[in-house]
Design an enzyme around this catalytic site. Sequence first.
Site, PDB file in Angstrom:
ATOM      1  N   GLY A  21       0.740  -1.178   0.100  1.00 42.65           N
ATOM      2  CA  GLY A  21       0.076   0.057  -0.089  1.00 42.65           C
ATOM      3  C   GLY A  21       0.874   1.138  -0.002  1.00 42.65           C
ATOM      4  O   GLY A  21       2.173   1.260  -0.436  1.00 42.65           O
ATOM      5  N   ALA A  22       0.248   2.157   0.552  1.00 43.08           N
ATOM      6  CA  ALA A  22       0.935   3.612   0.297  1.00 43.08           C
ATOM      7  C   ALA A  22       1.360   3.810  -1.053  1.00 43.08           C
ATOM      8  O   ALA A  22       2.482   4.080  -1.541  1.00 43.08           O
ATOM      9  CB  ALA A  22       2.134   3.773   1.567  1.00 43.08           C
ATOM     10  N   LEU A  23       0.598   3.543  -2.017  1.00 40.77           N
ATOM     11  CA  LEU A  23       0.764   3.742  -3.352  1.00 40.77           C
ATOM     12  C   LEU A  23       1.322   4.864  -3.886  1.00 40.77           C
ATOM     13  O   LEU A  23       0.728   6.079  -3.565  1.00 40.77           O
ATOM     14  CB  LEU A  23      -0.312   3.042  -4.038  1.00 40.77           C
ATOM     15  CG  LEU A  23      -0.995   1.590  -3.918  1.00 40.77           C
ATOM     16  CD1 LEU A  23      -2.105   1.238  -4.739  1.00 40.77           C
ATOM     17  CD2 LEU A  23       0.326   0.560  -3.908  1.00 40.77           C
ATOM     18  N   HIS A  24       2.183   4.845  -4.891  1.00 41.26           N
ATOM     19  CA  HIS A  24       2.357   6.240  -5.850  1.00 41.26           C
ATOM     20  C   HIS A  24       2.892   5.983  -7.125  1.00 41.26           C
ATOM     21  O   HIS A  24       2.570   4.585  -7.611  1.00 41.26           O
ATOM     22  CB  HIS A  24       3.837   6.683  -4.727  1.00 41.26           C
ATOM     23  CG  HIS A  24       4.673   5.695  -4.639  1.00 41.26           C
ATOM     24  ND1 HIS A  24       5.595   4.959  -5.652  1.00 41.26           N
ATOM     25  CD2 HIS A  24       5.320   5.048  -3.522  1.00 41.26           C
ATOM     26  CE1 HIS A  24       6.292   4.402  -5.151  1.00 41.26           C
ATOM     27  NE2 HIS A  24       6.436   4.230  -3.934  1.00 41.26           N
ATOM     28  N   GLY A  26       5.389   5.129  -8.558  1.00 41.20           N
ATOM     29  CA  GLY A  26       6.277   4.012  -8.754  1.00 41.20           C
ATOM     30  C   GLY A  26       5.290   2.704  -8.997  1.00 41.20           C
ATOM     31  O   GLY A  26       5.492   1.897  -9.782  1.00 41.20           O
ATOM     32  N   HIS A  27       4.325   2.595  -8.056  1.00 38.27           N
ATOM     33  CA  HIS A  27       3.301   1.386  -8.424  1.00 38.27           C
ATOM     34  C   HIS A  27       2.575   1.337  -9.481  1.00 38.27           C
ATOM     35  O   HIS A  27       2.457   0.317 -10.157  1.00 38.27           O
ATOM     36  CB  HIS A  27       2.665   1.329  -7.107  1.00 38.27           C
ATOM     37  CG  HIS A  27       3.011   0.999  -5.703  1.00 38.27           C
ATOM     38  ND1 HIS A  27       3.472   2.178  -4.849  1.00 38.27           N
ATOM     39  CD2 HIS A  27       3.667   0.167  -5.196  1.00 38.27           C
ATOM     40  CE1 HIS A  27       4.056   1.684  -3.828  1.00 38.27           C
ATOM     41  NE2 HIS A  27       4.131   0.390  -3.867  1.00 38.27           N
ATOM     42  N   GLY A 136       9.873  -3.974  -8.569  1.00 44.49           N
ATOM     43  CA  GLY A 136      10.656  -2.806  -8.996  1.00 44.49           C
ATOM     44  C   GLY A 136      12.242  -3.195  -8.740  1.00 44.49           C
ATOM     45  O   GLY A 136      12.440  -3.540  -7.651  1.00 44.49           O
ATOM     46  N   ASP A 139      14.325  -2.115  -5.140  1.00 41.05           N
ATOM     47  CA  ASP A 139      14.555  -2.809  -3.959  1.00 41.05           C
ATOM     48  C   ASP A 139      15.391  -4.217  -4.618  1.00 41.05           C
ATOM     49  O   ASP A 139      14.995  -5.252  -4.786  1.00 41.05           O
ATOM     50  CB  ASP A 139      13.406  -3.391  -3.472  1.00 41.05           C
ATOM     51  CG  ASP A 139      12.527  -2.385  -2.719  1.00 41.05           C
ATOM     52  OD1 ASP A 139      13.255  -1.865  -1.638  1.00 41.05           O
ATOM     53  OD2 ASP A 139      11.442  -1.848  -3.016  1.00 41.05           O
ATOM     54  N   SER A 170       9.504   6.211  -3.122  1.00 41.43           N
ATOM     55  CA  SER A 170       9.394   5.256  -2.174  1.00 41.43           C
ATOM     56  C   SER A 170       8.100   5.534  -1.283  1.00 41.43           C
ATOM     57  O   SER A 170       7.905   6.735  -0.938  1.00 41.43           O
ATOM     58  CB  SER A 170      10.524   4.944  -1.300  1.00 41.43           C
ATOM     59  OG  SER A 170      10.489   4.472  -0.122  1.00 41.43           O
TER      60      SER A 170
HETATM   61  O1  PAF Z   1       8.199  -4.417  -1.806  1.00 43.22           O
HETATM   62  C1  PAF Z   1       7.408  -4.515  -1.087  1.00 43.22           C
HETATM   63  O2  PAF Z   1       6.650  -3.594  -0.990  1.00 43.22           O
HETATM   64  C2  PAF Z   1       7.223  -5.524  -0.068  1.00 43.22           C
HETATM   65  O3  PAF Z   1       8.528  -6.184   0.261  1.00 43.22           O
HETATM   66  C3  PAF Z   1       6.374  -6.884  -0.744  1.00 43.22           C
HETATM   67  C4  PAF Z   1       7.247  -7.341  -1.918  1.00 43.22           C
HETATM   68  C5  PAF Z   1       5.164  -6.459  -1.131  1.00 43.22           C
HETATM   69  C6  PAF Z   1       6.152  -7.950   0.253  1.00 43.22           C
HETATM   70  O4  PAF Z   1       5.705  -7.657   1.423  1.00 43.22           O
END
Ligand code: PAF
Length: 256
Positions: A21-24, A26-27, A136, A139, A170
């Site tokens: 969650g806390a989408l931005h 990047g997502h 992504g 990470d 992030s």
């Molecule tokens: O990168 C993330 O947001 C988390 O590590 C993931 C891959 C969703 C696992 O909880």
Amino acid sequence: MKVVTNASELPSACAFIPTMGALHAGHSSLFAIAKKYSEHVVASIFVNPLQFESEEDLAKYPRTPDIDIDIAAASGVTHLWLPTQSEIYPEGFTKQSAGPIGDIYEGKSRPGHFDGVLTVVRRLFDLVNPKVAIFGEKDFQQLQLIKTIAGEVEIITAPTIRDSDGLALSSRNIRLTADGRVAASVMHRALTQSTTEDELRAILQSETAFTLDYADFIDEMTFNHAQLDTQHVRAIVAGWINGVRLIDNMPMGNRA
Ligand code: PAF
């Protein structure tokens, strides 16, 4: 977009993006890539307690459920899955171990973190059974470790999305103060302006608001320290600003 709480309601052969969650933006870029692989784009939101070192860090993780639903719907997600803790972690669930690469760099500063990430990702894959899953490159250590437990699921790597000053997007960035946010651009500056580890560290340490954890040139595959003949060298950096942990990385050609 359908919002579902049980994996049995998800379509098969989907393109899957696990998130916390806390989408931005990047997502959103991951969702856009997913569309190329399947008409069914499934995103999950589950803040995974197993990958946080402390209750305090887990509690501090940003949660923006209403905004997340809007972003997912606007970015082509066809199914947003909000699993419950008991669906993901039923009694007797199998834990994964990240092995030695899970104990270095991010894993050294965050003991048990990668075991938690791999455990949840494997559980999510087992419940969703996706055709592909998109992660992504920001990470990077997580991405490489997930490939080791992916099994039949094809892992698609997505490029890091950056703000105009180069800071990698992030969910944690929203916890930076205004001054901290300005200071955070040092990470991208260091990654793009250095050709040696010494230069990388010197640029990072020139920013007084930044507390360095590590800044190393590594072999992308093994995570060993890069040698002169290493084929695929990647610079990886991590540190804290305002107590917020920030990480980034960049391929360095063969400049060890
Ligand atoms: O990168 C993330 O947001 C988390 O590590 C993931 C891959 C969703 C696992 O909880």
